[in-house]
Enzyme design. Sequence first.
Site, PDB file in Angstrom:
ATOM      1  N   LYS A   1       0.880  -1.173   0.000  1.00 40.16           N
ATOM      2  CA  LYS A   1       0.000   0.000   0.000  1.00 40.16           C
ATOM      3  C   LYS A   1       0.918   1.224   0.000  1.00 40.16           C
ATOM      4  CE  LYS A   1      -1.772   3.015   2.237  1.00 40.16           C
ATOM      5  NZ  LYS A   1      -1.570   4.477   1.957  1.00 40.16           N
TER       6      LYS A   1
ATOM      7  N   GLU B   1       9.480   0.836  10.984  1.00 43.27           N
ATOM      8  CA  GLU B   1      10.616   1.750  10.787  1.00 43.27           C
ATOM      9  C   GLU B   1      10.051   3.156  10.879  1.00 43.27           C
ATOM     10  OE1 GLU B   1      13.611   0.921  10.795  1.00 43.27           O
ATOM     11  OE2 GLU B   1      13.469  -1.220  10.382  1.00 43.27           O
TER      12      GLU B   1
ATOM     13  N   CYS C   1      13.940  10.284   7.239  1.00 45.22           N
ATOM     14  CA  CYS C   1      13.773   9.807   8.621  1.00 45.22           C
ATOM     15  C   CYS C   1      15.052   9.925   9.420  1.00 45.22           C
ATOM     16  CB  CYS C   1      13.292   8.367   8.608  1.00 45.22           C
ATOM     17  SG  CYS C   1      14.320   7.296   7.613  1.00 45.22           S
TER      18      CYS C   1
ATOM     19  N   GLU D   1       9.901  15.868  15.221  1.00 44.82           N
ATOM     20  CA  GLU D   1      10.413  15.674  13.870  1.00 44.82           C
ATOM     21  C   GLU D   1       9.762  16.704  12.944  1.00 44.82           C
ATOM     22  OE1 GLU D   1       9.206  12.033  11.898  1.00 44.82           O
ATOM     23  OE2 GLU D   1      11.255  11.773  11.179  1.00 44.82           O
TER      24      GLU D   1
HETATM   25  P1  NAP Z   1       2.726   8.371   7.721  1.00 44.64           P
HETATM   26  O1  NAP Z   1       1.801   9.499   7.750  1.00 44.64           O
HETATM   27  O2  NAP Z   1       2.957   7.609   8.961  1.00 44.64           O
HETATM   28  O3  NAP Z   1       2.209   7.418   6.558  1.00 44.64           O
HETATM   29  C1  NAP Z   1       2.889   6.235   6.200  1.00 44.64           C
HETATM   30  C2  NAP Z   1       1.908   5.276   5.574  1.00 44.64           C
HETATM   31  O4  NAP Z   1       0.926   4.884   6.542  1.00 44.64           O
HETATM   32  C3  NAP Z   1       1.134   5.842   4.398  1.00 44.64           C
HETATM   33  O5  NAP Z   1       0.989   4.849   3.415  1.00 44.64           O
HETATM   34  C4  NAP Z   1      -0.188   6.207   5.044  1.00 44.64           C
HETATM   35  O6  NAP Z   1      -1.278   6.271   4.164  1.00 44.64           O
HETATM   36  C5  NAP Z   1      -0.373   5.077   6.020  1.00 44.64           C
HETATM   37  N1  NAP Z   1      -1.315   5.397   7.082  1.00 44.64           N
HETATM   38  C6  NAP Z   1      -1.655   6.623   7.554  1.00 44.64           C
HETATM   39  N2  NAP Z   1      -2.593   6.519   8.523  1.00 44.64           N
HETATM   40  C7  NAP Z   1      -2.866   5.206   8.664  1.00 44.64           C
HETATM   41  C8  NAP Z   1      -3.753   4.464   9.491  1.00 44.64           C
HETATM   42  N3  NAP Z   1      -4.543   5.062  10.370  1.00 44.64           N
HETATM   43  N4  NAP Z   1      -3.763   3.116   9.365  1.00 44.64           N
HETATM   44  C9  NAP Z   1      -2.967   2.506   8.469  1.00 44.64           C
HETATM   45  N5  NAP Z   1      -2.117   3.147   7.653  1.00 44.64           N
HETATM   46  C10 NAP Z   1      -2.055   4.487   7.753  1.00 44.64           C
HETATM   47  O7  NAP Z   1       4.187   8.792   7.250  1.00 44.64           O
HETATM   48  P2  NAP Z   1       4.584   9.707   6.009  1.00 44.64           P
HETATM   49  O8  NAP Z   1       4.115  11.084   6.317  1.00 44.64           O
HETATM   50  O9  NAP Z   1       4.201   9.052   4.729  1.00 44.64           O
HETATM   51  O10 NAP Z   1       6.182   9.637   6.079  1.00 44.64           O
HETATM   52  C11 NAP Z   1       6.904  10.405   6.945  1.00 44.64           C
HETATM   53  C12 NAP Z   1       7.284   9.634   8.200  1.00 44.64           C
HETATM   54  O11 NAP Z   1       7.925   8.410   7.857  1.00 44.64           O
HETATM   55  C13 NAP Z   1       8.280  10.361   9.045  1.00 44.64           C
HETATM   56  O12 NAP Z   1       7.936  10.290  10.403  1.00 44.64           O
HETATM   57  C14 NAP Z   1       9.576   9.614   8.802  1.00 44.64           C
HETATM   58  O13 NAP Z   1      10.514   9.747   9.808  1.00 44.64           O
HETATM   59  C15 NAP Z   1       9.114   8.237   8.614  1.00 44.64           C
HETATM   60  N6  NAP Z   1      10.096   7.427   7.860  1.00 44.64           N
HETATM   61  C16 NAP Z   1      10.828   6.472   8.511  1.00 44.64           C
HETATM   62  C17 NAP Z   1      11.769   5.725   7.829  1.00 44.64           C
HETATM   63  C18 NAP Z   1      12.574   4.661   8.523  1.00 44.64           C
HETATM   64  O14 NAP Z   1      13.108   3.797   7.837  1.00 44.64           O
HETATM   65  N7  NAP Z   1      12.709   4.662   9.828  1.00 44.64           N
HETATM   66  C19 NAP Z   1      11.971   5.941   6.467  1.00 44.64           C
HETATM   67  C20 NAP Z   1      11.205   6.919   5.827  1.00 44.64           C
HETATM   68  C21 NAP Z   1      10.260   7.649   6.539  1.00 44.64           C
HETATM   69  P3  NAP Z   1      -1.653   7.677   3.461  1.00 44.64           P
HETATM   70  O15 NAP Z   1      -0.823   7.664   2.272  1.00 44.64           O
HETATM   71  O16 NAP Z   1      -3.084   7.664   3.164  1.00 44.64           O
HETATM   72  O17 NAP Z   1      -1.295   8.748   4.444  1.00 44.64           O
END
Ligand code: NAP
Length: 499
Positions: A191, A267, A302, A401
């Site tokens: 997804k 992650e 991240c 963050e």
């Molecule tokens: P996000 O808002 O957490 O979204 C990530 C994914 O989760 C998206 O596909 C999102 O769908 C989905 N999602 C959102 N709400 C959900 C729910 N209630 N139930 C199930 N799935 C849900 O993160 P982002 O804004 O895309 O990315 C930024 C974050 O990712 C930052 O905090 C960053 O640090 C972290 N990150 C971590 C790593 C690592 O390896 N540690 C790498 C890259 C990024 P939608 O598309 O509809 O929102």
Amino acid sequence: MSENQRPNFASRANELTIEGRAFINGQFVPAASGKTFKTVNPANGKILADVAEGDVEDVNRAVAAAKAAFEDGRWAKMAPKERKRALLRLADLVEANIEELALLESLDNGKPVDDALAADLPDCIESLRWHAEAIDKLYDQVSPTPGDIVSLVVREPIGVVGAVIPWNFPLAIIAMKVGPVLAGGNSIVIKPAEQTPLTAIRFAELVAEAGIPPGVVNVVPGFGETAGQALGRHMDVDCLTFTGSTEVGRYFLKYAAESNLKRVILELGGKSPAIVMDDVTDFGPVVEQLAMGILFSQGENCSAGSRLLVQEGIKDKLLSAVVEHFRTWRVGDPLAAGTKVGALIEEKHMHRILDYIESGKQEGGRIILGGNRVLQETGGFFVEPTVFDNVNNSMKIAREEIFGPVLSTIPFRTVEEAIQIANDTPYGLAASLYTNNLHTAHKVSRAIRAGTVSVNCFSEGDQSVPFGGFKQSGFGGREKSFLAHDQYSQVKTIWMQLR
Ligand code: NAP
Ligand code: MG
């Protein structure tokens, strides 16, 4: 790439045909509901494509296809060397289409196309190749037993893996998961983030072209609360691997607890320190790495080095060098040569970053570079590289963050104080340390509670080393390296009495 070898990405963009349907059981299909959503180019605010809005029914279909593929063994039981060949073909196909995929990534995400070409795509290819090559080289174990017992410790695939992906490095993160998931013989339902579904969909087409059987890789675009949640709660998903925010990551533990106790791998976010000791004499290479740490990918990274911890005696001199170098990171059109900072993912996210900048000012931080939205006339969402001095670690901009090109400078006096500030965060994804003193290098890198500590560089290392977070930056495993295989497999003991 020299200027005259460089493709004309702007005209290539006009010629692209963009697929927006879901990919289930080897076929492109619209959402069961017929609904679509729009994905936008953040560099100009224009719509790129209508994309299938997958929901519970689509996730059910994709999981059923993945389960059927897993159970009949069309992939899991294929000879290891055949699976290896298929995954290597996929890597070759990604490489053969590297410019198109980089362009698509840049259009959908806003990152400079040159970054996608130099970083995201090579990373993606490497993840596929590294794990493909491991497939026919990993052995299981025979345990020490008395002569009338044969005991095998074997690794078996976990089954159907659900993968929920963020928008910052879409294809690179997909490949980071697909490599070890497929290497282990599992099936996967992906997804992608709603903001960046396009490379995932194009990748699915290459999966089919590589001869990977239908049902093994499925892509269901859609929203997190619907499609993402459906995957997280599905009774036939055996493992859920998530990369994204800590906030959303927590939901997956809840979904698993309330459904089938599927394995959950998270992650998550970070607030990583970059520590500069006063024994550093040559600031040139340091400021280049600090810029990579916080400006690369618009700071939407991240492991971004978002807290600059600098030893008091060199603070002013270092900050002048930082400001001078950060000015060379040109903000602009992601498709233009020479752009180093592209557009932020969406308008809402840009405002979130601007709010953090405002909060930093109000809490006493002093802006010494940037601080503003720029290039508003393009219709895109750009914020210039921003540096704060005068930050202390209890301020909001030091604790949360920001996920943008905003660096917060916090001075320290002693090594002990640097370690204390570095660890004073709920996160623990990464850290960088700059020093010429070997003792300091060892002492600090062992004392920091983070999954990756880089010394005299900003780096996560390559495929051969694990990646993941301590504390609230991660849960349940490690990406990359052979540890990634452990995440997507089960260990079975076979204890056999000989007669
Ligand atoms: P996000 O808002 O957490 O979204 C990530 C994914 O989760 C998206 O596909 C999102 O769908 C989905 N999602 C959102 N709400 C959900 C729910 N209630 N139930 C199930 N799935 C849900 O993160 P982002 O804004 O895309 O990315 C930024 C974050 O990712 C930052 O905090 C960053 O640090 C972290 N990150 C971590 C790593 C690592 O390896 N540690 C790498 C890259 C990024 P939608 O598309 O509809 O929102
Ligand atoms: Mg988009």
